[in-house]
Each structure stands twice: as C-alpha cells, then as structure tokens.
Design an enzyme around this catalytic site. Sequence first.
Site, PDB file in Angstrom:
ATOM      1  N   LYS A 123       0.844  -1.077   0.167  1.00  8.28           N
ATOM      2  CA  LYS A 123       0.012   0.117  -0.100  1.00  8.28           C
ATOM      3  C   LYS A 123       1.025   1.152  -0.007  1.00  8.28           C
ATOM      4  CE  LYS A 123      -4.369   0.738   0.316  1.00  8.28           C
ATOM      5  NZ  LYS A 123      -5.613  -0.180   0.224  1.00  8.28           N
ATOM      6  N   ASP A 163      -7.471   4.120  -4.380  1.00  8.34           N
ATOM      7  CA  ASP A 163      -7.853   3.936  -3.123  1.00  8.34           C
ATOM      8  C   ASP A 163      -8.450   5.258  -2.727  1.00  8.34           C
ATOM      9  OD1 ASP A 163      -7.750   1.791  -0.546  1.00  8.34           O
ATOM     10  OD2 ASP A 163      -7.490   3.953   0.236  1.00  8.34           O
TER      11      ASP A 163
HETATM   12  P1  NDP Z   1     -12.924   7.566  -2.623  1.00 12.79           P
HETATM   13  O1  NDP Z   1     -11.747   8.516  -2.691  1.00 12.79           O
HETATM   14  O2  NDP Z   1     -13.728   7.506  -4.078  1.00 12.79           O
HETATM   15  O3  NDP Z   1     -14.432   7.813  -1.634  1.00 12.79           O
HETATM   16  C1  NDP Z   1     -14.005   8.000  -0.275  1.00 12.79           C
HETATM   17  C2  NDP Z   1     -15.232   8.188   0.299  1.00 12.79           C
HETATM   18  O4  NDP Z   1     -15.121   8.256   1.895  1.00 12.79           O
HETATM   19  C3  NDP Z   1     -15.731   9.676   0.333  1.00 12.79           C
HETATM   20  O5  NDP Z   1     -17.199  10.023   0.159  1.00 12.79           O
HETATM   21  C4  NDP Z   1     -15.041  10.322   1.438  1.00 12.79           C
HETATM   22  O6  NDP Z   1     -15.505  11.933   1.456  1.00 12.79           O
HETATM   23  C5  NDP Z   1     -15.324   9.639   2.475  1.00 12.79           C
HETATM   24  N1  NDP Z   1     -14.286   9.673   3.180  1.00 12.79           N
HETATM   25  C6  NDP Z   1     -12.858   9.540   3.169  1.00 12.79           C
HETATM   26  N2  NDP Z   1     -12.129   9.828   4.333  1.00 12.79           N
HETATM   27  C7  NDP Z   1     -12.941  10.087   5.252  1.00 12.79           C
HETATM   28  C8  NDP Z   1     -12.966  10.482   6.718  1.00 12.79           C
HETATM   29  N3  NDP Z   1     -11.740  10.461   6.977  1.00 12.79           N
HETATM   30  N4  NDP Z   1     -14.111  10.736   7.076  1.00 12.79           N
HETATM   31  C9  NDP Z   1     -15.093  10.482   6.578  1.00 12.79           C
HETATM   32  N5  NDP Z   1     -15.518  10.313   5.215  1.00 12.79           N
HETATM   33  C10 NDP Z   1     -14.462   9.912   4.496  1.00 12.79           C
HETATM   34  O7  NDP Z   1     -12.385   6.471  -2.219  1.00 12.79           O
HETATM   35  P2  NDP Z   1     -12.938   4.786  -2.289  1.00 12.79           P
HETATM   36  O8  NDP Z   1     -14.440   4.553  -2.280  1.00 12.79           O
HETATM   37  O9  NDP Z   1     -11.930   4.008  -3.410  1.00 12.79           O
HETATM   38  O10 NDP Z   1     -12.644   3.908  -0.924  1.00 12.79           O
HETATM   39  C11 NDP Z   1     -13.407   3.937   0.383  1.00 12.79           C
HETATM   40  C12 NDP Z   1     -12.935   2.827   1.102  1.00 12.79           C
HETATM   41  O11 NDP Z   1     -13.058   1.588   0.595  1.00 12.79           O
HETATM   42  C13 NDP Z   1     -11.607   3.044   1.724  1.00 12.79           C
HETATM   43  O12 NDP Z   1     -11.649   2.560   3.239  1.00 12.79           O
HETATM   44  C14 NDP Z   1     -10.783   2.126   0.820  1.00 12.79           C
HETATM   45  O13 NDP Z   1      -9.534   1.873   1.544  1.00 12.79           O
HETATM   46  C15 NDP Z   1     -11.722   0.919   0.555  1.00 12.79           C
HETATM   47  N6  NDP Z   1     -11.564   0.203  -0.446  1.00 12.79           N
HETATM   48  C16 NDP Z   1     -11.378   0.652  -1.847  1.00 12.79           C
HETATM   49  C17 NDP Z   1     -11.074   0.023  -2.987  1.00 12.79           C
HETATM   50  C18 NDP Z   1     -11.089   0.325  -4.241  1.00 12.79           C
HETATM   51  O14 NDP Z   1     -11.059  -0.310  -5.155  1.00 12.79           O
HETATM   52  N7  NDP Z   1     -11.194   1.576  -4.594  1.00 12.79           N
HETATM   53  C19 NDP Z   1     -10.935  -1.557  -2.733  1.00 12.79           C
HETATM   54  C20 NDP Z   1     -11.094  -2.000  -1.303  1.00 12.79           C
HETATM   55  C21 NDP Z   1     -11.344  -1.028  -0.473  1.00 12.79           C
HETATM   56  P3  NDP Z   1     -15.139  13.191   1.070  1.00 12.79           P
HETATM   57  O15 NDP Z   1     -15.303  13.401  -0.496  1.00 12.79           O
HETATM   58  O16 NDP Z   1     -15.347  14.297   1.877  1.00 12.79           O
HETATM   59  O17 NDP Z   1     -13.455  13.027   1.065  1.00 12.79           O
HETATM   60  O1  2IT Z   2      -7.895  -1.650  -0.665  1.00 10.33           O
HETATM   61  C1  2IT Z   2      -7.821  -2.305  -1.725  1.00 10.33           C
HETATM   62  O2  2IT Z   2      -7.767  -3.380  -1.975  1.00 10.33           O
HETATM   63  C2  2IT Z   2      -7.785  -1.355  -2.845  1.00 10.33           C
HETATM   64  N1  2IT Z   2      -7.654  -0.195  -2.613  1.00 10.33           N
HETATM   65  C3  2IT Z   2      -7.488  -1.902  -4.209  1.00 10.33           C
HETATM   66  C4  2IT Z   2      -6.339  -2.285  -4.397  1.00 10.33           C
HETATM   67  C5  2IT Z   2      -5.947  -2.955  -5.791  1.00 10.33           C
HETATM   68  O3  2IT Z   2      -4.600  -3.090  -6.187  1.00 10.33           O
HETATM   69  O4  2IT Z   2      -6.653  -2.903  -6.632  1.00 10.33           O
END
Ligand code: NDP
Ligand code: 2IT
Length: 450
Positions: A123, A163
Amino acid sequence: MQNDILDLVQQRNPNEPEFIQAAKEVIDSIWPVIEKHKEFQTLKILERILEPERMISFRVTWLDDKGEVQVNRGYRVQMNSAIGPYKGGLRFHPSVTPSVLKFLAFEQIFKNALTGIPMGGGKGGSNFDPKGKSENEIMKFCQAFMSELSRHISHRLDVPAGDIGVGGREIGYMFGAYKKIKNEFTGVFTGKGIGWGGSLIRTEATGYGLIYFAENMLHTKGDSIKGKTCLVSGSGNVAQYAIEKINKMGGKVITASDSNGFIIDEAGITKDKLEFLKDLKNNKRGRIKEYSDKYKSAVYHELDTNADHNPLWNIKADCAFPCATQNEINENDANNLVKNGVKLVGEGANMPVTIEGINVLIDNGVMYSPGKASNAGGVATSGLEMTQNFMGANWTREEVDAKLQAIMKNIHDTCLAAANEYGKPGNYMVGANIAGFLKVANAMKAQGVI
Ligand code: NDP
Ligand code: 2IT
C-alpha cells in the site's frame, strides 16, 4: 506468548494505533493456528509477517498554480511478497501516516491471498489533499510523486492501484509519468482506462463484489438483498457501485455521506439520483449536501466529529455497508445498529468497524463480514487486469463479472469453511484471517528464512 507478540508489535510501532489495531485483530483470530502449527512459531512467521519487507518514504516537491513550492510526503509499504508481487492501492488524503499505510498493507496481505490470485501485499500514498486542487495541480502532483515512486515499482515487482483520493484520473497521470520515465508500456498500474490496458468492471468491482458477498451471506439463511433497506456510508468509488448493485438486486439504499455529513433519502437513492450523485462526486467534485438541495425527499445532516456516535448508523434498516474509511463505526454505533434491527454489516471500506464494534455485532448475532473478505472484489479484478495485460487480452464485461462473482463466492465459502474448522461457525472475521494467513504462512515456510 500471544501477548508477547502483541507487546512486540506495540514496542516496535509506537504511536501507530491503526497498525496495532489491525495486528491485534489478526493475532487474536489466528492464535489457534499458531498453537496447532509449532513450525510457524519456530520459523517466527507471525513476527515476520508483522514487519514490512521494505518501506519507502520520500519527499514530493511540486509547484502549485500560484507558482508556490509545495512539499508533501510520499510512501510505499512493500509488506509481503510470499505469494506474488506487492499489490495494493495508493491513498491521497491528509490523514495518511505510516500507521495508516501499514495497517492497509497488512490487511492487503490476507485479502489478496483470499482472492486466489497470486498477489503479495502493499500500500502507499501521500498526505497530499486533492480537495480544492485544480486539474493542473493534480497532474503536477502525480508526476512529482511518480518521479520517485517509479524507481520502486514495476509490473513484476509492485503494482499500485487506486484508493481514497486516487481514481481513474490520478492513475492516468501516474501511469503516463511512469511510461515517460521508464520508456516502456507495461501493466504497472491497475485501474487503468479502457483502451489503454484497463479491465472492464474494475471501476465497479469493489462495490459490486461487496454486494455479491452480502448476497452469499444472506443465502446461508435462505434470504437475499431483495426488499432490504440498506445504509451506505461514503459517496466515492466503493459506495457508488455498492448502491448501484443493491438497486439492481432489488434492495433500497437510504443514506450516503462524505466527510462533512450525510443524507437520508427514505424514498431511496434510485437510478437517476445515483447518476446525479456520480456526476456530482466524480466530475463536479461537489459535496453530498448538494444531493439534498436537488432532491427534496432527502434530508442533510452535518457530521459532528466530536460526537460519541454517528447518527448515520442510528436509522432503522436491514443491512449496513460502511464504504468511507477506517473506524467509522464504534461501539456506540454498533449498539445503535443492533437496536435498529440491522441484521448484516458488510465492510466495503478497510477496517471501518472498531474491534469493540465488531464484538458488539458478533455478540448480538449480526452477520458481519470483514473488509479483507467482502471488499476483495476490487483487488481481485485488479488481478484479472494484470492477467489480461500479461496475456495481451481484453475480456468482455460478462466474462469479468462472472469471474468476480465466482471469486466472491469462493472467498465467502473459504471463510466459512475455515471458521467451521477452527470452531467458530459463521464467524467471517476469524475465517478470513485464518484462511488468508495459512496461505501466506505456508508459502513463507516453503521459501526459507529470508
Ligand atoms: P473515494 O476517494 O472514491 O471515496 C471515499 C469516500 O469516503 C468519500 O465519500 C469521502 O468523503 C469519504 N471519506 C474519506 N475519508 C473520510 C473520513 N476521514 N471521514 C469521513 N468520510 C471520509 O475512495 P474509495 O471509495 O475508493 O474508498 C473507500 C474505502 O474503500 C476506503 O476505506 C478504501 O480503502 C476502501 N477500498 C477501496 C477499494 C477500491 O478499489 N477503490 C478496494 C477496497 C477497499 P470526502 O469526499 O469528503 O473525502
Ligand atoms: O484496498 C484495496 O483493496 C484497494 N484499494 C484496491 C487495491 C488494488 O490493487 O486494486
């Protein structure tokens, strides 16, 4: 012995609460495996898995639109490469610290092992805040970040992805910078655009996979998502496609949030409203409040970060899917979910429920899936993107979606089987930790003391 290892983690990683939290959950869950396999103790597998193989920290210097010099910190945690090249996302958010990235890289080891695709755990990211930055500033930052990270990654060594704060736009700029510096076109990133090495369904995969996983959980009780009222937090990549899949499967989503607040729309975030939300967040880079300005069926609540609970989790519903960030459901929130009749909590985010919160859910018979199992669809589809890049192939939407569904079912069944074998039937957290750990531990054992 179990406490000795946790003490060691605490001593070695002072002031790293997120990493210690993730480590404690895994150590506690897998302890019966360590007791059964004395060779894992002799080989110090647990001590080794808790120590990053390599951690890179670097300065990122860039010029903003005013011509002012900006300095950020960049990182890549190369946590474990026992079963494949390091694989995991990059996070751009002001809250990024070594502790946050180490917890994410640590969880990624087990998650990636569960997918069945050969990928190690990694990461990275930066404390850079994309909010309020111009297109030009985002590109400048991504290029400056890659001027250093490019030395430490490759399609055979370490393959980053998105992420929080890193989506298709940022991957494009970083991939372009890498290609320019290295003078080669390889699958060094996943989440690339369709037409330049990306895979169909990768954008949707984490959210879709989460709901496929939940459907598998509900099937074990002869139930399904159809007709269920769901709470979703976040409004980014994972939340958007979780909402889309819940809608497609006949459920109703009544909440979405960002870091400022959340909306409740009792009428449901239906297809048209979801399209508005996607455009708002992905193109206009707006705030969730604007949803309630547009749709009168919705009410907006500002988030009070000092409160001891989040009212988003205090609403009557059947299922809850935290899809924003770590530790967004604490013990009080978990109690509120139980009180409101929530029967299933599926983690879309990484570690969104605290250890105390998890205990409340499990003790009250709520079906609970840890992120390392239920959000693995994202990285699994990244693995499928890597495979297509190596083959020089482009699979159809249907092919990738079918593989994603099969992978999520397999992870679900693997977690249940491991939980059963170790006397914790129905405990997906214990099952995920044990099954993921065993795969990596056996590979480490086979590869000697390195
Ligand atoms: P995005 O940046 O697309 O969206 C994040 C969302 O969460 C936004 O709505 C953001 O609000 C909110 N957010 C972020 N930080 C905070 C915080 N500290 N407090 C409150 N709200 C918060 O990210 P993803 O959707 O990609 O990721 C969301 C979660 O999913 C994370 O935990 C990530 O690690 C996990 N994840 C993502 C994967 C992926 O493929 N993208 C895969 C597996 C897990 P704001 O707009 O205000 O920042
Ligand atoms: O938390 C996660 O699994 C991710 N943000 C996706 C990682 C990836 O390599 O697709």
